[in-house]
Design a protein around this motif. Structure first.
Motif, PDB file in Angstrom:
ATOM      1  N   LYS A  83       0.813  -1.214   0.000  1.00  0.00           N
ATOM      2  CA  LYS A  83       0.000   0.000   0.000  1.00  0.00           C
ATOM      3  C   LYS A  83       0.850   1.269   0.000  1.00  0.00           C
ATOM      4  O   LYS A  83       0.450   2.289  -0.569  1.00  0.00           O
ATOM      5  CB  LYS A  83      -0.932  -0.002   1.218  1.00  0.00           C
ATOM      6  N   HIS A  84       2.016   1.230   0.596  1.00  0.00           N
ATOM      7  CA  HIS A  84       2.875   2.411   0.674  1.00  0.00           C
ATOM      8  C   HIS A  84       3.601   2.712  -0.641  1.00  0.00           C
ATOM      9  O   HIS A  84       4.301   3.724  -0.746  1.00  0.00           O
ATOM     10  CB  HIS A  84       3.914   2.227   1.787  1.00  0.00           C
ATOM     11  N   THR A  85       3.453   1.863  -1.649  1.00  0.00           N
ATOM     12  CA  THR A  85       4.166   2.049  -2.917  1.00  0.00           C
ATOM     13  C   THR A  85       3.289   2.661  -4.003  1.00  0.00           C
ATOM     14  O   THR A  85       3.732   2.783  -5.147  1.00  0.00           O
ATOM     15  CB  THR A  85       4.703   0.704  -3.432  1.00  0.00           C
TER      16      THR A  85
ATOM     17  N   ALA B 249      -2.619   4.159   6.125  1.00  0.00           N
ATOM     18  CA  ALA B 249      -3.554   3.068   5.862  1.00  0.00           C
ATOM     19  C   ALA B 249      -3.065   1.733   6.407  1.00  0.00           C
ATOM     20  O   ALA B 249      -3.868   0.910   6.855  1.00  0.00           O
ATOM     21  CB  ALA B 249      -3.793   2.956   4.358  1.00  0.00           C
ATOM     22  N   GLN B 250      -1.765   1.482   6.380  1.00  0.00           N
ATOM     23  CA  GLN B 250      -1.261   0.218   6.890  1.00  0.00           C
ATOM     24  C   GLN B 250      -1.442   0.124   8.405  1.00  0.00           C
ATOM     25  O   GLN B 250      -1.847  -0.926   8.922  1.00  0.00           O
ATOM     26  CB  GLN B 250       0.210   0.053   6.505  1.00  0.00           C
TER      27      GLN B 250
ATOM     28  N   PRO C  79      -6.222  -2.436   2.195  1.00  0.00           N
ATOM     29  CA  PRO C  79      -6.653  -1.299   3.029  1.00  0.00           C
ATOM     30  C   PRO C  79      -7.655  -0.412   2.299  1.00  0.00           C
ATOM     31  O   PRO C  79      -7.511  -0.137   1.104  1.00  0.00           O
ATOM     32  CB  PRO C  79      -5.341  -0.562   3.300  1.00  0.00           C
ATOM     33  N   HIS C  80      -8.667   0.033   3.036  1.00  0.00           N
ATOM     34  CA  HIS C  80      -9.841   0.647   2.417  1.00  0.00           C
ATOM     35  C   HIS C  80     -10.371   1.755   3.319  1.00  0.00           C
ATOM     36  O   HIS C  80     -10.085   1.789   4.527  1.00  0.00           O
ATOM     37  CB  HIS C  80     -10.907  -0.446   2.207  1.00  0.00           C
TER      38      HIS C  80
ATOM     39  N   THR D 100      -2.458   9.883  -1.854  1.00  0.00           N
ATOM     40  CA  THR D 100      -3.875   9.772  -1.506  1.00  0.00           C
ATOM     41  C   THR D 100      -4.365   8.323  -1.509  1.00  0.00           C
ATOM     42  O   THR D 100      -5.489   8.060  -1.096  1.00  0.00           O
ATOM     43  CB  THR D 100      -4.730  10.615  -2.461  1.00  0.00           C
ATOM     44  N   GLU D 101      -3.528   7.385  -1.977  1.00  0.00           N
ATOM     45  CA  GLU D 101      -3.815   5.955  -1.827  1.00  0.00           C
ATOM     46  C   GLU D 101      -3.462   5.476  -0.415  1.00  0.00           C
ATOM     47  O   GLU D 101      -3.849   4.377  -0.025  1.00  0.00           O
ATOM     48  CB  GLU D 101      -2.988   5.144  -2.830  1.00  0.00           C
ATOM     49  N   TYR D 102      -2.718   6.297   0.326  1.00  0.00           N
ATOM     50  CA  TYR D 102      -2.101   5.862   1.577  1.00  0.00           C
ATOM     51  C   TYR D 102      -2.565   6.640   2.795  1.00  0.00           C
ATOM     52  O   TYR D 102      -2.542   6.123   3.911  1.00  0.00           O
ATOM     53  CB  TYR D 102      -0.588   5.999   1.415  1.00  0.00           C
ATOM     54  N   LEU D 103      -2.982   7.882   2.582  1.00  0.00           N
ATOM     55  CA  LEU D 103      -3.401   8.734   3.688  1.00  0.00           C
ATOM     56  C   LEU D 103      -4.873   9.119   3.552  1.00  0.00           C
ATOM     57  O   LEU D 103      -5.346   9.432   2.449  1.00  0.00           O
ATOM     58  CB  LEU D 103      -2.564  10.013   3.730  1.00  0.00           C
ATOM     59  N   LEU D 104      -5.588   9.100   4.661  1.00  0.00           N
ATOM     60  CA  LEU D 104      -6.948   9.618   4.716  1.00  0.00           C
ATOM     61  C   LEU D 104      -6.932  11.069   4.240  1.00  0.00           C
ATOM     62  O   LEU D 104      -6.064  11.849   4.636  1.00  0.00           O
ATOM     63  CB  LEU D 104      -7.437   9.547   6.160  1.00  0.00           C
ATOM     64  N   HIS D 105      -7.891  11.450   3.387  1.00  0.00           N
ATOM     65  CA  HIS D 105      -7.829  12.789   2.809  1.00  0.00           C
ATOM     66  C   HIS D 105      -9.171  13.202   2.222  1.00  0.00           C
ATOM     67  O   HIS D 105     -10.059  12.390   2.001  1.00  0.00           O
ATOM     68  CB  HIS D 105      -6.787  12.836   1.682  1.00  0.00           C
ATOM     69  N   ASP D 106      -9.295  14.464   1.930  1.00  0.00           N
ATOM     70  CA  ASP D 106     -10.340  15.028   1.075  1.00  0.00           C
ATOM     71  C   ASP D 106     -10.043  16.506   0.884  1.00  0.00           C
ATOM     72  O   ASP D 106      -9.245  17.096   1.621  1.00  0.00           O
ATOM     73  CB  ASP D 106     -11.738  14.842   1.668  1.00  0.00           C
TER      74      ASP D 106
END
Length: 241
Positions: A133-135, A158-159, A175-176, A207-213
């Motif tokens: 997920k971190h990549t 996310a991990q 992770p979702h 943005t695949e790894y951290l909660l955001h908006d």
């Protein structure tokens, strides 16, 4: 790896950032998906501890780094062409999104006919497992204006959230967003940071790894944003901070 922001001047970073916590939406908040995670609304200036927590290590992974940047955009130039000189020939243009004034969060889901807001969330373009997920690719955002907007990011990644929510089998998970919702619903806190972006300013973020908006809370004007996704090397764009 938690939130890591690249910056040169601490004062410049603190001048455009605030922090808060999150909450789960209530049943009466029909504008949002059930169980969505949103800012608590109690924004405050960054403390020394906040800055230390968000400071990137000397050799961070480019794929997990947040950068505040000034993308090279010329009025009238095709937005699709911007990534060609930025180090990833396979980068993709994701399009634009318009935020109305004074929106706490901006992303609308297409899962509902009435266009409910998604709340703070994870992207999933790369569909990566826990171990990878971190990549994922990072996203470039350019605020096209006319108004100022914010990017909101979570301090926890996310991990870490996936491990906490699924201690027995996290290694086999993808992770979702729901992991973050379950994490908050169980009473565990998440701190978030809100970063102000004027027109023609932007960010590069995982943005695949951290909660955001995005957010336009407190702003009187709408703002459009353009987005690109790619494997961007660190420092490819001029820094705002």
């Amino acid at each position: 790896m938690p939130l890591h922001i690249a910056y040169g001047e601490q004062s410049a970073l603190r001048a455009r950032c605030e922090v808060a916590t999150v909450r789960t939406t209530r049943p009466g908040e029909a504008a949002y998906e059930p169980g969505a995670v949103v800012p608590s609304g109690q924004w405050r200036p960054l403390t020394e501890a906040d800055v230390k927590a968000a400071t990137a290590p000397r050799r961070p992974l480019d794929s997990t780094l947040v950068e505040l940047v000034r993308p090279p955009f010329r009025e009238g130039s095709p937005l699709e062409d911007l990534p060609r000189s930025l180090g990833d020939p396979d980068a993709v243009y994701l399009g634009q999104a318009l935020a109305k004034p004074d929106m706490t969060t901006t992303t609308t889901t297409d899962n509902y006919e009435n266009g409910q807001l998604l709340g703070l969330h994870l992207d999933n373009w790369d569909k990566l497992t826990y171990a990878d997920k971190h990549t994922g690719r990072r996203r470039i955002c350019l605020n096209l204006g006319p108004g100022t907007r914010y990017i909101i990011l979570g301090f926890i990644d996310a991990q870490a959230v996936c491990r906490a929510v699924h201690p027995a089998d996290h290694a086999h998970r993808f992770p979702h967003t729901q992991d973050f919702r379950d994490y908050v619903a169980s009473g565990r806190p998440i701190r978030i940071i809100r970063i102000r972006l004027a027109p023609r300013e932007g960010y590069v973020a995982p943005t695949e790894y951290l909660l955001h908006d995005g957010s336009s809370e407190g702003q009187d004007l709408p703002s459009a944003a353009a987005f690109w996704l790619g494997n961007w090397p660190r420092g490819i764009l001029p820094s705002l901070v």
